[in-house]
Design an enzyme around this catalytic site. Sequence first.
Site, PDB file in Angstrom:
ATOM      1  N   ARG A 272       0.776  -1.344  -0.454  1.00  0.00           N
ATOM      2  CA  ARG A 272       0.148   0.211  -0.369  1.00  0.00           C
ATOM      3  C   ARG A 272       1.076   1.362   0.191  1.00  0.00           C
ATOM      4  O   ARG A 272       1.401   1.769   0.823  1.00  0.00           O
ATOM      5  CB  ARG A 272      -1.222  -0.283   0.941  1.00  0.00           C
ATOM      6  CG  ARG A 272      -1.672   0.734   1.589  1.00  0.00           C
ATOM      7  CD  ARG A 272      -2.868   1.131   2.287  1.00  0.00           C
ATOM      8  NE  ARG A 272      -3.526  -0.578   2.506  1.00  0.00           N
ATOM      9  CZ  ARG A 272      -4.424  -0.948   2.621  1.00  0.00           C
ATOM     10  NH1 ARG A 272      -5.641  -0.189   1.607  1.00  0.00           N
ATOM     11  NH2 ARG A 272      -4.896  -1.591   2.754  1.00  0.00           N
ATOM     12  N   ARG A 384       2.449  -3.990  -7.506  1.00  0.00           N
ATOM     13  CA  ARG A 384       2.204  -4.661  -6.128  1.00  0.00           C
ATOM     14  C   ARG A 384       2.242  -6.652  -6.925  1.00  0.00           C
ATOM     15  O   ARG A 384       2.029  -7.048  -5.779  1.00  0.00           O
ATOM     16  CB  ARG A 384       0.600  -4.427  -5.871  1.00  0.00           C
ATOM     17  CG  ARG A 384       0.041  -5.497  -5.237  1.00  0.00           C
ATOM     18  CD  ARG A 384      -1.848  -4.932  -4.297  1.00  0.00           C
ATOM     19  NE  ARG A 384      -1.198  -4.017  -3.494  1.00  0.00           N
ATOM     20  CZ  ARG A 384      -2.913  -3.557  -3.470  1.00  0.00           C
ATOM     21  NH1 ARG A 384      -3.579  -4.424  -3.043  1.00  0.00           N
ATOM     22  NH2 ARG A 384      -3.494  -2.146  -2.126  1.00  0.00           N
TER      23      ARG A 384
END
Length: 432
Positions: A272, A384
């Site tokens: 994140r 990610r």
Amino acid sequence: MIDLRLLREDPDRFRASQRLRGESTEVVDELLRADEARRSATQRSEAIRAEQKSLSKQVPKASADERPTLLARTKELAAEVKETEAATKAADEALRQAHLAVPNLVQDGVPPGGEDDFVVLREVGDVPVIDNPKDHLEIGEALRAIDTERGAKVSGSRFYFLTGVGALLQLGLLQMAIAQAVEHGFTPSITPSLVKPESMEGTGFLGAHASEIYRLEADDLYLVGTSEVPLAAYHSNEIIDLEGGPERFAGWSSCYRREAGSYGKDVRGILRVHQFDKVEMFSFCRPEEAADEHLRLLAMEEEMLAKVEIPYRVIDVAGGDLGSSASRKFDCEAWVPSQGRYREVTSTSNCTTFQARRLNIRYRDADGKPQTAATLNGTLATTRWLIPILENHQQPDGSVRVPKALQPYVGGRDILEPPSNHPAAAQRSTKG
């Protein structure tokens, strides 16, 4: 924006949609009231103008006795026209704001509930058995692929450097995504990272999630959190040609998110972060083609996940976790060994006509009449993905096996090993 005609015909359907999202139905009723007020204001304005036009024709023909009365009424009407124009303008703005406040209509079959109420559609691949798995940051630091310490020193928390094989892996992943998209008929695109407010608003990102967006106030521009935004606005205020089928793009961009509501969540590593890179698919199509197009985008995502050889599952996202623009959303979640759970790596949304209505994107139907198009989007690869790639392919000696499809992008290597002066490499040498 939702279709006002459908709202008038079946308001209960929209109230049910709001309940499925776990949100208030009052916004639906407010929109109905605003719609009625705008129509009443418009009718009054048109009636006043019609009377004014009629009187303007009567005055030249009027007798001397009639003329003063007609002129007095004409003067009154001139003032009333200004009043009704102002009232209509205010009603139009009130309707616009009420219209913007109502999320898209949720499709039939979407699970009710919030973030944790998704339905698992399928699980693909075998979860690896790894004793004491290292997390992606420990692996990435050993490979000198990820540097969050210097990222924080230079830019603050939730920033990082990808270096060496880390940079090569990301670039390879995104290039592989673009190559797959082109193979399937998508137009590759390098999109702007800054957009005007109307582009951000048109895609539905200035509602509940406005706090997550970076804004350059001096220039009145926004940093995008996905190339979905510029790609959606690409055809704003246009009538596009869909005679040959959907128009598909694959946009490569850097993405920026404030992560304002995630304090304390996923602070370690690159899960994140405030900045990342992504290839996003985006489709314009006829509304009746949207459901099939949605499955096509999902299949594209699964094809990419198969290439990097990681286990994943596909979930049908619940109504309360859709976001304002999506009518239905499927996520692919990859297995993350260090956490012992699946984490989202792709998301594909069917936005039906919601965004296109806001952005005034239309096509011509069989009769040549302009109709509102449908829009869809889906993640094809992003930063990610390095997390499940590094973690699922980690080896006991600290090295990482490279999926075959990614090997050409890291110099043909099938194994990534820590540099010789790293403790992990020294441990491997000692064991040898």
